[in-house]
Scaffold this motif. Structure first.
Motif, short mmCIF file in Angstrom:
data_model
loop_
_atom_site.label_atom_id
_atom_site.label_comp_id
_atom_site.label_asym_id
_atom_site.label_seq_id
_atom_site.Cartn_x
_atom_site.Cartn_y
_atom_site.Cartn_z
N VAL A 146 1.04 13.96 3.26
CA VAL A 146 1.88 12.84 3.68
C VAL A 146 1.93 11.75 2.62
CG1 VAL A 146 1.39 13.23 6.13
CG2 VAL A 146 -0.04 11.65 4.80
N LEU A 147 2.94 10.91 2.77
CA LEU A 147 3.06 9.66 2.01
C LEU A 147 2.88 8.54 3.01
CD1 LEU A 147 3.85 7.92 -0.49
CD2 LEU A 147 6.24 8.19 0.26
N VAL A 148 1.95 7.61 2.72
CA VAL A 148 1.68 6.48 3.61
C VAL A 148 2.10 5.20 2.89
CG1 VAL A 148 -0.06 5.20 4.91
CG2 VAL A 148 -0.26 7.68 4.66
N GLU A 149 2.97 4.41 3.53
CA GLU A 149 3.46 3.15 2.95
C GLU A 149 3.31 2.04 3.98
OE1 GLU A 149 7.29 4.27 0.42
OE2 GLU A 149 7.26 5.28 2.38
N ARG A 150 2.67 0.96 3.60
CA ARG A 150 2.53 -0.17 4.52
C ARG A 150 3.88 -0.85 4.71
NH1 ARG A 150 -1.58 -5.41 4.02
NH2 ARG A 150 -1.03 -6.31 6.06
N VAL A 151 4.18 -1.24 5.95
CA VAL A 151 5.43 -1.93 6.26
C VAL A 151 5.13 -3.21 7.03
CG1 VAL A 151 6.85 0.15 6.27
CG2 VAL A 151 5.72 -0.57 8.37
N TRP A 152 6.08 -4.15 6.98
CA TRP A 152 5.91 -5.45 7.63
C TRP A 152 7.14 -5.77 8.49
CZ3 TRP A 152 4.40 -4.30 2.74
CH2 TRP A 152 3.08 -4.62 2.37
N PRO A 153 7.01 -6.72 9.42
CA PRO A 153 8.18 -7.19 10.16
C PRO A 153 9.16 -7.83 9.19
CG PRO A 153 6.15 -7.94 11.20
CD PRO A 153 5.77 -7.39 9.87
N THR A 154 10.44 -7.70 9.46
CA THR A 154 11.45 -8.31 8.61
C THR A 154 12.33 -9.22 9.46
OG1 THR A 154 13.02 -6.49 8.95
CG2 THR A 154 11.50 -6.29 7.10
N GLU A 155 13.00 -10.14 8.79
CA GLU A 155 13.90 -11.04 9.51
C GLU A 155 15.18 -10.34 9.91
OE1 GLU A 155 14.57 -14.45 7.12
OE2 GLU A 155 12.48 -15.12 7.15
N GLY A 156 15.48 -9.23 9.24
CA GLY A 156 16.68 -8.49 9.56
C GLY A 156 16.44 -7.50 10.66
N TYR B 222 0.79 -2.04 10.00
CA TYR B 222 1.76 -0.98 10.28
C TYR B 222 2.03 -0.17 9.01
CZ TYR B 222 2.53 -3.63 14.54
OH TYR B 222 2.33 -4.27 15.74
N ALA B 223 2.31 1.11 9.21
CA ALA B 223 2.57 1.98 8.07
C ALA B 223 3.62 3.02 8.42
CB ALA B 223 1.29 2.67 7.62
N ARG B 224 4.42 3.36 7.43
CA ARG B 224 5.36 4.47 7.57
C ARG B 224 4.70 5.70 6.98
NH1 ARG B 224 9.30 2.36 5.48
NH2 ARG B 224 10.55 1.94 7.35
N TYR C 123 0.86 -1.18 0.00
CA TYR C 123 0.00 0.00 0.00
C TYR C 123 0.89 1.22 0.00
CZ TYR C 123 -3.41 3.52 1.49
OH TYR C 123 -4.19 4.65 1.56
N ARG C 124 0.62 2.14 -0.92
CA ARG C 124 1.39 3.38 -1.02
C ARG C 124 0.46 4.46 -1.55
NH1 ARG C 124 6.90 5.04 -1.84
NH2 ARG C 124 7.08 6.85 -3.21
N ALA C 125 0.24 5.51 -0.77
CA ALA C 125 -0.69 6.55 -1.17
C ALA C 125 -0.26 7.89 -0.59
CB ALA C 125 -2.10 6.22 -0.71
N ARG C 126 -0.61 8.95 -1.34
CA ARG C 126 -0.36 10.31 -0.88
C ARG C 126 -1.68 10.99 -0.60
NH1 ARG C 126 4.80 12.75 -2.85
NH2 ARG C 126 6.08 11.05 -3.68
N GLY C 127 -1.71 11.84 0.40
CA GLY C 127 -2.93 12.55 0.74
C GLY C 127 -2.73 13.39 1.98
N LYS C 128 -3.84 13.83 2.57
CA LYS C 128 -3.80 14.66 3.76
C LYS C 128 -3.98 13.80 5.01
CE LYS C 128 -3.50 19.01 2.34
NZ LYS C 128 -2.47 19.96 2.82
N ALA C 129 -3.15 14.06 6.00
CA ALA C 129 -3.29 13.40 7.30
C ALA C 129 -3.73 14.44 8.33
CB ALA C 129 -1.97 12.78 7.73
#
Length: 286
Positions: free
Chosen positions: A187-197, A139-141, A98-104
């Motif tokens: 803002v730019l909203v990007e979904r993030v996930w847990p990583t093994e690193g 989760y999102a950045r 998920y990646r979107a731009r808009g107003k927060a």
């Protein structure tokens, strides 16, 4: 009973019954049904009803860490299709990017302590957000496009139900993104996930570094507990020169929370910082 007293008695009973039938929802995603109260003035506008900052803002609000992405089961009841404010929504429970731009925008004291869609209590000083369709929890950045600052938030609520808004942030998240006074930001909203690193939990944005650069960091401590890492971070902020504040942060590397200083452009710059602070030189790459 005289007719006039009987009429007054019936009127009083009717008013009591009407008052008892009005229930104010506890969900932070619904607008309160009570009549509007006096608005609190904010720069460039006014807060909705009696919403706004808390009467007491924690002194360490800048140190609230980003949400740490975790593998969590989705809450079925929070991810069903629904309608709100005349609009229909279908949450996306797939693992799609998920990646979107808009107003927060942000919500504050009016909803503090009330139930969110996830069933959790809303904490305006935690790193959370409300989104109409992202899975709960997920989760999102979120990046403020005006200043480049970023935070990672946990989606645990629904809203905002406004065609001109992309998501609602907690007060702490909006504070970290520096738009509390304005009320909203692009803002730019990007979904993030847990990583093994590793999952970055920096308390400040590493703006100014190009993606093709390899930043270096000075490790100041390593802990199995996030609370212990946060305690050390607060101690360092209190003790070190203010010039170091923007370089302090926490990173989670495979379950180990490391307090670090940086970024620096080279190993030599890390060694210089370690000598200045009179600490052991432990260089971290990202």
């Amino acid at each position: 009973m005289k007719p006039v007293f009987r009429w007054l008695w019936l009127l009083i009973v009717s008013l009591v019954l009407v008052a008892c039938s009005t229930v104010k929802t506890a969900s932070a995603t619904s607008q309160p049904s009570a009549k509007p109260t006096k608005k609190t003035t904010a720069r460039g506008g006014a807060y909705f009803q009696n919403d706004g900052p808390a009467s007491h803002i924690p002194v360490n609000l800048d140190l609230v860490p980003n949400a740490v992405p975790q593998d969590e089961p989705l809450i079925r009841a929070a991810n069903l299709p629904y309608t709100a404010m005349g609009m229909s929504f279908r949450p996306d429970t797939s693992p799609a990017p998920y990646r979107a731009r808009g107003k927060a925008s942000w919500y504050g004291r009016q909803f503090h302590g009330r139930r969110t869609t996830s069933g959790e209590r809303y904490d305006m000083f935690a790193m959370t957000a409300a989104h109409p369709t992202l899975p709960i929890p997920s989760y999102a950045r979120v990046t403020n496009l005006d200043n480049g600052k970023s935070v990672v938030v946990r989606i645990n609520d629904r809203g905002p139900f406004h065609r001109g808004r992309l998501l609602d942030l907690s007060y702490a998240a909006a504070h970290r993104l520096s738009f509390v006074g304005q009320g909203s930001a692009s803002v730019l909203v990007e979904r993030v996930w847990p990583t093994e690193g590793e999952t970055t939990l920096t308390a400040r944005n590493d703006a100014g570094l190009r993606q093709d650069e390899s930043p270096k960091y000075l490790q100041l401590g390593a802990f199995n507990s996030l609370a212990n890492a946060e305690a050390m971070l607060k101690k360092l902020v209190d003790e070190l020169d203010k010039g170091y504040d923007d370089k302090l942060g926490i990173v989670n590397q495979q379950g180990v929370y490391r307090v670090r200083l940086g970024p620096f452009s080279s190993d030599a710059a890390v060694r210089t910082a370690a000598e200045t602070l009179n600490v052991e030189t432990i260089v971290m790459n990202n």
